[in-house]
Design a protein around this motif. Sequence first.
Motif, PDB file in Angstrom:
ATOM      1  N   MET A 185      -0.765   8.372   6.051  1.00 22.85           N
ATOM      2  CA  MET A 185      -1.526   7.326   5.355  1.00 22.85           C
ATOM      3  C   MET A 185      -2.525   6.637   6.287  1.00 22.85           C
ATOM      4  SD  MET A 185       1.172   5.786   2.555  1.00 22.85           S
ATOM      5  CE  MET A 185       0.075   4.439   2.144  1.00 22.85           C
ATOM      6  N   LYS A 223      11.781   3.326   4.967  1.00 20.42           N
ATOM      7  CA  LYS A 223      11.538   3.869   6.308  1.00 20.42           C
ATOM      8  C   LYS A 223      12.716   4.765   6.737  1.00 20.42           C
ATOM      9  CE  LYS A 223       8.884   3.866   9.882  1.00 20.42           C
ATOM     10  NZ  LYS A 223       7.489   4.218   9.912  1.00 20.42           N
ATOM     11  N   ARG A 276      10.390  -6.922   2.532  1.00 21.70           N
ATOM     12  CA  ARG A 276      10.435  -6.529   3.952  1.00 21.70           C
ATOM     13  C   ARG A 276      11.031  -7.686   4.747  1.00 21.70           C
ATOM     14  NH1 ARG A 276       5.148  -4.816   7.689  1.00 21.70           N
ATOM     15  NH2 ARG A 276       6.335  -3.588   9.198  1.00 21.70           N
ATOM     16  N   MET A 328      -3.565  -0.201   8.945  1.00 22.53           N
ATOM     17  CA  MET A 328      -2.362   0.600   9.229  1.00 22.53           C
ATOM     18  C   MET A 328      -2.058   0.367  10.703  1.00 22.53           C
ATOM     19  SD  MET A 328      -1.271   2.298   6.629  1.00 22.53           S
ATOM     20  CE  MET A 328      -1.848   2.514   4.959  1.00 22.53           C
ATOM     21  N   THR A 356       0.843  -1.204   0.000  1.00 16.53           N
ATOM     22  CA  THR A 356       0.000   0.000   0.000  1.00 16.53           C
ATOM     23  C   THR A 356       0.876   1.252   0.000  1.00 16.53           C
ATOM     24  OG1 THR A 356      -1.518  -1.307   1.331  1.00 16.53           O
ATOM     25  CG2 THR A 356      -1.941   1.065   1.223  1.00 16.53           C
ATOM     26  N   PHE A 394       3.715   7.143   7.543  1.00 19.08           N
ATOM     27  CA  PHE A 394       2.746   6.217   8.132  1.00 19.08           C
ATOM     28  C   PHE A 394       1.569   6.994   8.735  1.00 19.08           C
ATOM     29  CE2 PHE A 394       1.144   3.853  11.819  1.00 19.08           C
ATOM     30  CZ  PHE A 394       0.680   2.715  11.178  1.00 19.08           C
TER      31      PHE A 394
HETATM   32  N1  LIG Z   1       3.386   4.806   4.972  1.00 17.92           N
HETATM   33  C1  LIG Z   1       3.762   3.686   5.603  1.00 17.92           C
HETATM   34  N2  LIG Z   1       4.910   3.671   6.320  1.00 17.92           N
HETATM   35  C2  LIG Z   1       5.299   2.559   6.959  1.00 17.92           C
HETATM   36  N3  LIG Z   1       4.607   1.396   6.961  1.00 17.92           N
HETATM   37  C3  LIG Z   1       3.453   1.372   6.266  1.00 17.92           C
HETATM   38  C4  LIG Z   1       2.975   2.495   5.551  1.00 17.92           C
HETATM   39  N4  LIG Z   1       1.813   2.158   4.945  1.00 17.92           N
HETATM   40  C5  LIG Z   1       1.566   0.881   5.290  1.00 17.92           C
HETATM   41  N5  LIG Z   1       2.540   0.410   6.094  1.00 17.92           N
HETATM   42  C6  LIG Z   1       2.617  -0.912   6.731  1.00 17.92           C
HETATM   43  O1  LIG Z   1       2.776  -1.928   5.743  1.00 17.92           O
HETATM   44  C7  LIG Z   1       2.110  -3.111   6.200  1.00 17.92           C
HETATM   45  C8  LIG Z   1       1.023  -3.483   5.227  1.00 17.92           C
HETATM   46  O2  LIG Z   1       1.630  -3.975   4.063  1.00 17.92           O
HETATM   47  P1  LIG Z   1       0.779  -4.276   2.762  1.00 17.92           P
HETATM   48  O3  LIG Z   1       0.319  -2.964   2.223  1.00 17.92           O
HETATM   49  O4  LIG Z   1       1.766  -4.980   1.881  1.00 17.92           O
HETATM   50  O5  LIG Z   1      -0.381  -5.133   3.165  1.00 17.92           O
HETATM   51  C9  LIG Z   1       1.554  -2.817   7.590  1.00 17.92           C
HETATM   52  O6  LIG Z   1       2.603  -3.129   8.503  1.00 17.92           O
HETATM   53  P2  LIG Z   1       2.379  -3.429  10.054  1.00 17.92           P
HETATM   54  O7  LIG Z   1       1.316  -4.467  10.155  1.00 17.92           O
HETATM   55  O8  LIG Z   1       3.709  -3.938  10.535  1.00 17.92           O
HETATM   56  O9  LIG Z   1       2.015  -2.138  10.680  1.00 17.92           O
HETATM   57  C10 LIG Z   1       1.339  -1.307   7.471  1.00 17.92           C
HETATM   58  O10 LIG Z   1       1.230  -0.635   8.690  1.00 17.92           O
END
Ligand SMILES: Nc1ncnc2c1ncn2[C@@H]1O[C@H](COP(=O)(O)O)[C@@H](OP(=O)(O)O)[C@H]1O
Length: 295
Positions: A232, A197, A130, A256, A52, A229
């Motif tokens: 978003m 990050k 990741r 999130m 995402t 984070f």
């Molecule tokens: N802008 C951002 N910065 C850091 N992590 C983000 C983010 N947007 C989404 N995530 C994290 O990415 C993961 C979701 O991944 P995907 O989009 O592939 O499903 C979640 O991790 P966590 O569950 O560790 O918080 C989510 O919080």
Amino acid sequence: MALTTAGTQPSLGEVAGIPLPATTVDNWHQIQGFEAQPDDLLICTYPKSGTTWIQEIVDLIEHSGDVDKCQRAAIQHRHPFLEWARPPQPSGVEKARAMPQPRVLRTHLPAQLLPPSFWESNCKFLYVARNAKDCLVSYYHFQRMNRTLPDPGTWDQYFETFISGKVAWGSWFEHVRGWWELRDNVQMLFLFYEDIKRDPKQEIQKVMKFMEKNLDGAVLDTIVQETTFEKMKANPMTNRSTAPKTILDQSISPFMRKGIVGDWKNHFTVAQNERFDEIYRQKMKGTSINFCTEL
Ligand SMILES: Nc1ncnc2c1ncn2[C@@H]1O[C@H](COP(=O)(O)O)[C@@H](OP(=O)(O)O)[C@H]1O
Ligand SMILES: CCc1ccc(OS(=O)(=O)O)cc1
């Protein structure tokens, strides 16, 4: 073959030994026959690796930092999810077919299951990886709240399920290795969640270059600010608040969730960590890929 059958739980099927949602398996013929175009950009990730996040970055770059244009639809509808199939909704393939060129698409498929037309058309691939420990934690919480995937059971049970690769989209180890080994043979930008990050500006610049977009410093700063984070999580077009509760029940765990590097330390026991490190050494032996598990 159904891997889980308990009650009304969604089941997983398999394609070539890779567990996938049963509805995806049922639609496999259409997925494999997908006709990629040379100007397609495919975002590729193992689940919970920052899909995402990179989608929002790519969308903002494509629209030259125009925040309003990126509010046009919820993120899960902006870039068709290639293997998504939940009739009677249109499938990912149908949505992609209906989309004007140039298209940005997304997939969690391992490289060996990608429709062959992506290789034949020499498409661009943007892979985000990741570290496995944080992926495991994030996937555990996601399966608790995602009604389209099997219930993960307890943390200890899920730890075993994940390391044995019996989760949807298969083994993290094989997924990451498979895509990593291809990176020099195709048009691929391979990024790490942890790098985005640590230094979002630098990594977003790499994406801009890969997309052949030349945006000025102010636009780059906007993209960095809009994709934190916190931003978003608060944005209804990225935080999945528009997804129906029948798919994502965010009262159990938010989509999130934490968005950090190193949350595995709050979940792994010392024994699990030692065991995981040993399994990691075995399964990743001989690969040059390096992950960081804390910042
Ligand atoms: N802008 C951002 N910065 C850091 N992590 C983000 C983010 N947007 C989404 N995530 C994290 O990415 C993961 C979701 O991944 P995907 O989009 O592939 O499903 C979640 O991790 P966590 O569950 O560790 O918080 C989510 O919080
Ligand atoms: C990892 C698979 C998956 C399943 C369901 C999702 O829901 S939505 O696209 O956000 O509505 C997302 C990913």
